[in-house]
Design an enzyme around this catalytic site. Structure first.
Site, mmCIF file in Angstrom:
data_model
loop_
_atom_site.group_PDB
_atom_site.id
_atom_site.type_symbol
_atom_site.label_atom_id
_atom_site.label_comp_id
_atom_site.label_asym_id
_atom_site.label_seq_id
_atom_site.Cartn_x
_atom_site.Cartn_y
_atom_site.Cartn_z
ATOM 1 N N ASP A 82 0.841 -1.195 0.000
ATOM 2 C CA ASP A 82 0.000 0.000 0.000
ATOM 3 C C ASP A 82 0.879 1.249 0.000
ATOM 4 O OD1 ASP A 82 -2.343 1.481 0.135
ATOM 5 O OD2 ASP A 82 -2.409 1.458 2.326
ATOM 6 N N HIS A 178 -7.806 9.586 3.993
ATOM 7 C CA HIS A 178 -7.161 8.642 4.891
ATOM 8 C C HIS A 178 -7.415 9.004 6.351
ATOM 9 C CE1 HIS A 178 -4.369 8.040 1.304
ATOM 10 N NE2 HIS A 178 -4.861 6.843 1.538
ATOM 11 N N SER A 213 -12.557 3.843 5.192
ATOM 12 C CA SER A 213 -13.035 3.425 6.509
ATOM 13 C C SER A 213 -14.242 4.261 6.902
ATOM 14 C CB SER A 213 -11.926 3.568 7.559
ATOM 15 O OG SER A 213 -10.998 2.511 7.458
ATOM 16 N N ASN A 253 -10.259 0.045 0.096
ATOM 17 C CA ASN A 253 -9.232 -0.072 1.129
ATOM 18 C C ASN A 253 -9.795 0.237 2.517
ATOM 19 O OD1 ASN A 253 -7.616 -0.421 -1.102
ATOM 20 N ND2 ASN A 253 -6.103 1.104 -0.514
ATOM 21 N N ASP A 255 -8.486 0.411 6.619
ATOM 22 C CA ASP A 255 -7.383 0.365 7.580
ATOM 23 C C ASP A 255 -7.817 0.894 8.943
ATOM 24 O OD1 ASP A 255 -4.984 0.341 8.927
ATOM 25 O OD2 ASP A 255 -3.950 1.711 7.585
ATOM 26 N N SER A 256 -8.232 2.159 9.003
ATOM 27 C CA SER A 256 -8.555 2.783 10.288
ATOM 28 C C SER A 256 -9.636 2.027 11.046
ATOM 29 C CB SER A 256 -9.003 4.236 10.074
ATOM 30 O OG SER A 256 -7.950 5.018 9.574
#
Length: 309
Positions: A82, A178, A213, A253, A255-256
């Site tokens: 990533d 992000h 997220s 995607n 992640d958080s």
């Protein structure tokens, strides 16, 4: 089972008009939570490793953990870098066995972005790996980037970029960001009009949504109710993100949300069980909670609806 490339997973995604979920992982518990949940639902996934995760856990450890996980499940799995920021980093992980890399040259002038991306694609072709490029800037706070401002992808540039670089997929910027502190108000408006234009320009190229997220309110409440201080964190709901799939998004995607779920489970466990000191007790609880979150994401984006199955 051997690892798959993202290109192979996109064949599945295109066939069923769904998106492959890409989960960022950096330890054993996260890898186990993601892979077992996906295996239970029977859908392919992408395990993503960032530069920060590689620095934290070290590449040999991560690859062995992934190798162990893949040996116990039946679903296709790709391993993806990533936000690779250099040719050297992409080469290193490809040599280590990654089946896909992202080279992020979005901060560079257009011609420089093309040159860097093409160099990575040429090397990846030698190993049969896939390459994700990026046009536009996806804002927010990430491990290697701080408070970047979003810059929407220009639909008029995508066809030239794809044709000259040969990328497998393209990360685009339509308003996602992000990190957990993405926005100042709930229900942010994503630029689906830009996504539609991009998809018309390059209908054959799988599109990627970073910063997806949702910053699960229940996990935020749990964290803050058990000693945490994560205030004003706002994400994008699954229902909004799901609208991008019919418009060409084939990789989402996450992640958080994994980090928040892990932290919420840990904080709740410590408060409820102050006598516990065995890592297997509290890490096991965190792993189980993350696994449930992963199932929720897969049901939203990857699991086939009755009309499609």
């Amino acid at each position: 089972m051997k690892l798959s490339t993202t290109k192979e997973l996109f064949v599945w995604a295109n066939k069923h008009q769904r998106a492959v979920c890409a989960f960022n992982v950096n330890n054993m518990e996260l890898i186990q939570a993601v892979t077992t949940a996906a295996d239970e639902l029977g859908v392919p996934i992408i395990l993503q490793i960032s530069k920060g995760a590689r620095n934290y856990a070290q590449l040999p450890y991560l690859m062995k953990l992934i190798e162990a996980a893949v040996s116990t499940i039946k679903i296709p799995v790709a391993v993806h870098l990533d936000h690779g920021d250099s040719f050297e980093l992409c080469k290193e992980v490809l040599d280590a066995g990654f089946t896909s890399v992202m080279i992020d040259g979005s901060h560079l002038p257009f011609e420089d972005n093309i040159a860097l991306t093409k160099k990575v694609v040429d090397y990846a072709n030698k190993t049969g790996a896939s390459v994700e490029g990026e046009l536009g800037t996806i804002g927010g706070i990430e491990e290697e980037k701080s408070n970047e401002k979003s810059l929407y992808t220009d639909p008029t540039t995508v066809k030239e970029y794809v044709e000259r670089t040969g990328v497998t997929s393209l990360a685009i910027s339509i308003g996602t960001a992000h990190g957990a502190f993405k926005y100042t108000t709930p229900d942010p408006q994503l630029r689906f009009d830009i996504l539609e234009q991009i998809n018309r320009e390059i209908p054959h190229i799988p599109l990627v949504l970073h910063g997806a997220s949702s910053v699960t309110p229940a996990d935020l409440d749990t964290i803050n109710a058990h000693g945490g201080q994560i205030k004003n964190a706002i994400g994008v709901s699954e229902s909004v993100l799901a609208k991008s799939i019919p418009l060409g998004i084939r990789k989402i995607n996450i992640d958080s949300d994994l980090r928040l779920a892990f932290t919420a489970a840990l904080r709740a466990h410590f408060v409820a069980n102050p006598e516990h000191f065995d890592p297997r007790q509290y890490l096991g609880a965190a792993r189980a909670h993350v696994s449930e979150l992963v199932k929720h994401k897969l049901l939203a984006f990857s699991v086939l609806s009755p009309q499609v199955a």
